[in-house]
Design a protein around this motif. Structure first.
Motif, PDB file in Angstrom:
ATOM      1  N   THR A 171      27.411  -0.271 -10.236  1.00 53.06           N
ATOM      2  CA  THR A 171      27.126   0.881  -9.374  1.00 53.06           C
ATOM      3  C   THR A 171      26.078   0.568  -8.317  1.00 53.06           C
ATOM      4  O   THR A 171      25.864   1.363  -7.400  1.00 53.06           O
ATOM      5  CB  THR A 171      26.656   2.096 -10.199  1.00 53.06           C
ATOM      6  OG1 THR A 171      25.431   1.780 -10.868  1.00 53.06           O
ATOM      7  CG2 THR A 171      27.704   2.508 -11.215  1.00 53.06           C
ATOM      8  N   LEU A 175      22.938   7.163 -12.135  1.00 50.70           N
ATOM      9  CA  LEU A 175      23.752   8.367 -12.158  1.00 50.70           C
ATOM     10  C   LEU A 175      23.014   9.610 -11.693  1.00 50.70           C
ATOM     11  O   LEU A 175      23.627  10.677 -11.554  1.00 50.70           O
ATOM     12  CB  LEU A 175      24.330   8.595 -13.562  1.00 50.70           C
ATOM     13  CG  LEU A 175      25.344   7.548 -14.029  1.00 50.70           C
ATOM     14  CD1 LEU A 175      25.946   7.949 -15.365  1.00 50.70           C
ATOM     15  CD2 LEU A 175      26.436   7.334 -13.002  1.00 50.70           C
ATOM     16  N   ARG A 181      27.611   9.009  -8.359  1.00 60.05           N
ATOM     17  CA  ARG A 181      28.509   9.768  -9.232  1.00 60.05           C
ATOM     18  C   ARG A 181      29.852  10.020  -8.549  1.00 60.05           C
ATOM     19  O   ARG A 181      30.912   9.935  -9.180  1.00 60.05           O
ATOM     20  CB  ARG A 181      27.870  11.098  -9.644  1.00 60.05           C
ATOM     21  CG  ARG A 181      26.611  10.948 -10.476  1.00 60.05           C
ATOM     22  CD  ARG A 181      26.265  12.232 -11.215  1.00 60.05           C
ATOM     23  NE  ARG A 181      26.098  13.387 -10.358  1.00 60.05           N
ATOM     24  CZ  ARG A 181      24.960  13.758  -9.788  1.00 60.05           C
ATOM     25  NH1 ARG A 181      23.862  13.035  -9.983  1.00 60.05           N
ATOM     26  NH2 ARG A 181      24.885  14.846  -9.038  1.00 60.05           N
ATOM     27  N   ALA A 200      33.329   8.332  -9.977  1.00 70.04           N
ATOM     28  CA  ALA A 200      34.362   9.257 -10.452  1.00 70.04           C
ATOM     29  C   ALA A 200      35.760   8.872  -9.984  1.00 70.04           C
ATOM     30  O   ALA A 200      36.754   9.403 -10.486  1.00 70.04           O
ATOM     31  CB  ALA A 200      34.032  10.681 -10.009  1.00 70.04           C
ATOM     32  N   GLY A 234      21.090  12.022 -15.696  1.00 69.77           N
ATOM     33  CA  GLY A 234      22.205  11.501 -14.911  1.00 69.77           C
ATOM     34  C   GLY A 234      23.498  11.465 -15.702  1.00 69.77           C
ATOM     35  O   GLY A 234      24.579  11.784 -15.174  1.00 69.77           O
ATOM     36  N   GLN A 274      24.876  14.986 -15.946  1.00 68.40           N
ATOM     37  CA  GLN A 274      25.428  15.422 -14.664  1.00 68.40           C
ATOM     38  C   GLN A 274      26.787  14.781 -14.414  1.00 68.40           C
ATOM     39  O   GLN A 274      27.735  15.450 -13.985  1.00 68.40           O
ATOM     40  CB  GLN A 274      24.463  15.073 -13.528  1.00 68.40           C
ATOM     41  CG  GLN A 274      23.209  15.922 -13.515  1.00 68.40           C
ATOM     42  CD  GLN A 274      22.224  15.467 -12.458  1.00 68.40           C
ATOM     43  OE1 GLN A 274      21.999  14.272 -12.263  1.00 68.40           O
ATOM     44  NE2 GLN A 274      21.618  16.418 -11.761  1.00 68.40           N
ATOM     45  N   PHE A 275      26.891  13.480 -14.678  1.00 63.91           N
ATOM     46  CA  PHE A 275      28.161  12.789 -14.454  1.00 63.91           C
ATOM     47  C   PHE A 275      29.238  13.318 -15.399  1.00 63.91           C
ATOM     48  O   PHE A 275      30.390  13.528 -14.991  1.00 63.91           O
ATOM     49  CB  PHE A 275      27.986  11.285 -14.646  1.00 63.91           C
ATOM     50  CG  PHE A 275      29.265  10.506 -14.425  1.00 63.91           C
ATOM     51  CD1 PHE A 275      29.785  10.356 -13.147  1.00 63.91           C
ATOM     52  CD2 PHE A 275      29.941   9.931 -15.487  1.00 63.91           C
ATOM     53  CE1 PHE A 275      30.967   9.654 -12.928  1.00 63.91           C
ATOM     54  CE2 PHE A 275      31.118   9.228 -15.284  1.00 63.91           C
ATOM     55  CZ  PHE A 275      31.628   9.087 -14.000  1.00 63.91           C
ATOM     56  N   GLU A 287      30.914  16.421 -14.214  1.00 63.00           N
ATOM     57  CA  GLU A 287      31.719  16.285 -13.000  1.00 63.00           C
ATOM     58  C   GLU A 287      32.967  15.413 -13.179  1.00 63.00           C
ATOM     59  O   GLU A 287      33.967  15.592 -12.477  1.00 63.00           O
ATOM     60  CB  GLU A 287      30.865  15.671 -11.878  1.00 63.00           C
ATOM     61  CG  GLU A 287      29.647  16.497 -11.512  1.00 63.00           C
ATOM     62  CD  GLU A 287      28.624  15.722 -10.685  1.00 63.00           C
ATOM     63  OE1 GLU A 287      27.588  16.306 -10.336  1.00 63.00           O
ATOM     64  OE2 GLU A 287      28.871  14.524 -10.390  1.00 63.00           O
ATOM     65  N   TYR A 288      32.922  14.480 -14.119  1.00 62.86           N
ATOM     66  CA  TYR A 288      33.966  13.457 -14.220  1.00 62.86           C
ATOM     67  C   TYR A 288      35.176  13.968 -14.994  1.00 62.86           C
ATOM     68  O   TYR A 288      35.039  14.553 -16.075  1.00 62.86           O
ATOM     69  CB  TYR A 288      33.393  12.219 -14.908  1.00 62.86           C
ATOM     70  CG  TYR A 288      34.334  11.051 -15.004  1.00 62.86           C
ATOM     71  CD1 TYR A 288      34.955  10.542 -13.878  1.00 62.86           C
ATOM     72  CD2 TYR A 288      34.586  10.448 -16.231  1.00 62.86           C
ATOM     73  CE1 TYR A 288      35.814   9.454 -13.961  1.00 62.86           C
ATOM     74  CE2 TYR A 288      35.434   9.355 -16.327  1.00 62.86           C
ATOM     75  CZ  TYR A 288      36.052   8.866 -15.189  1.00 62.86           C
ATOM     76  OH  TYR A 288      36.897   7.790 -15.285  1.00 62.86           O
TER      77      TYR A 288
END
Length: 276
Positions: A88, A117, A123, A127, A162, A165-166, A169-170
């Motif tokens: 990343t 993240l 992110r 994704a 992080g 949060q990921f 969303e993922y």
């Protein structure tokens, strides 16, 4: 004998026989100089050469696509971004994932240590992958410092934030990979299970450092290398026995109802029966 010279470097390597992903073709978006926000005590690359959490374009996407051509027709189960550090940190991560998927028509997995993240852009790019496997070796600050040895500015609270949060969303397949170097006490298992319940991964992958660690940076560490392939000094790391790893895996699966797999430490089956 060092294999870090740019003349021998290709951003694509393998295919690698992976106990997690089957026959996997590796893509290294970092390059011949290992660069990572962690310097894990068990790292199969050896000592990380550049310890940073900064993002940069290490290898142009066009070079990766060019390197891919010699591996066509990509008869593999998965294409995995990992290699010589934290993927990343590649500023062109999203472009790499999109371009490689379009070129190969194969599913893309990314192995990440989760240290970036907290960055919304990271992110968003991550994704795009079909599968993301996130390192979670430590659930205490002491263990994070002792095992993963992060660069300054990275702490456990930021990593956990992080991660959460990921996860929210993922929409792809989300897994947790955990390296265990010594038996866990009750408090560690309890905290790990608490966090796993929050993250709710599709699968947990437990490992123990059965492969020796090179004493210096070695490019060979990206793939499968046998003792005959290691003409350089290594450190043999203490690892858990099959029974110790199995006991931890069983407890985690019983308390989370999440499938747990682990790498074999001997001739035993690497899968935990689904009844566990």
């Amino acid at each position: 004998m060092s294999l870090t010279t740019t003349a021998k470097f290709s951003s694509v390597y393998g295919p690698v026989k992976s106990w997690r992903y089957g026959r996997s073709l590796g893509i290294d978006p970092i390059g011949p100089i290992s660069t990572c926000s962690f310097n894990c005590v068990y790292c199969q690359l050896g000592e990380i050469e550049v310890k940073t959490s900064d993002r940069a374009i290490f290898i142009p996407t066009n070079q990766i696509l060019q390197d891919l051509q010699s591996f066509a027709p990509w008869d593999v189960d998965m294409i995995t971004l990992s290699g010589s550090g934290e993927p990343t940190q590649a500023l062109n991560l999203g472009e790499i994932i999109t371009s490689v998927k379009e070129c190969t028509k194969r599913a893309i997995a990314v192995l990440t240590n989760a240290t970036l993240l907290n960055d919304p852009q990271v992110r968003l790019e991550l994704a795009l992958a079909d599968k993301v496997s996130v390192k979670l070796d430590a659930v205490t600050s002491d263990r994070l410092q002792g095992v993963n040895r992060p660069v300054a500015g990275i702490n456990l609270q930021n990593i956990e934030t992080g991660l959460q949060q990921f996860r929210q969303e993922y929409t792809g397949e989300f897994g947790i990979q955990t390296m265990i170097l010594s038996p866990w006490d009750t408090a560690t298992k309890t905290e790990y299970i608490r966090l796993i319940k929050i993250l709710s991964p599709a699968e947990i992958q437990l490992n123990t450092p059965t492969r020796p660690k090179p004493l210096t940076r070695q490019l060979d560490g990206r793939g499968n290398h046998t003792p005959e392939d290691r003409p350089y000094p290594v450190q043999i790391l203490k690892c858990l026995s099959y029974n110790e790893l199995s006991a931890i895996a069983t407890q985690i699966q019983q308390q989370t109802n999440i499938p747990v797999r682990f790498a074999p430490t001997d001739s035993h089956n690497q899968h935990i029966p689904s009844t566990f």
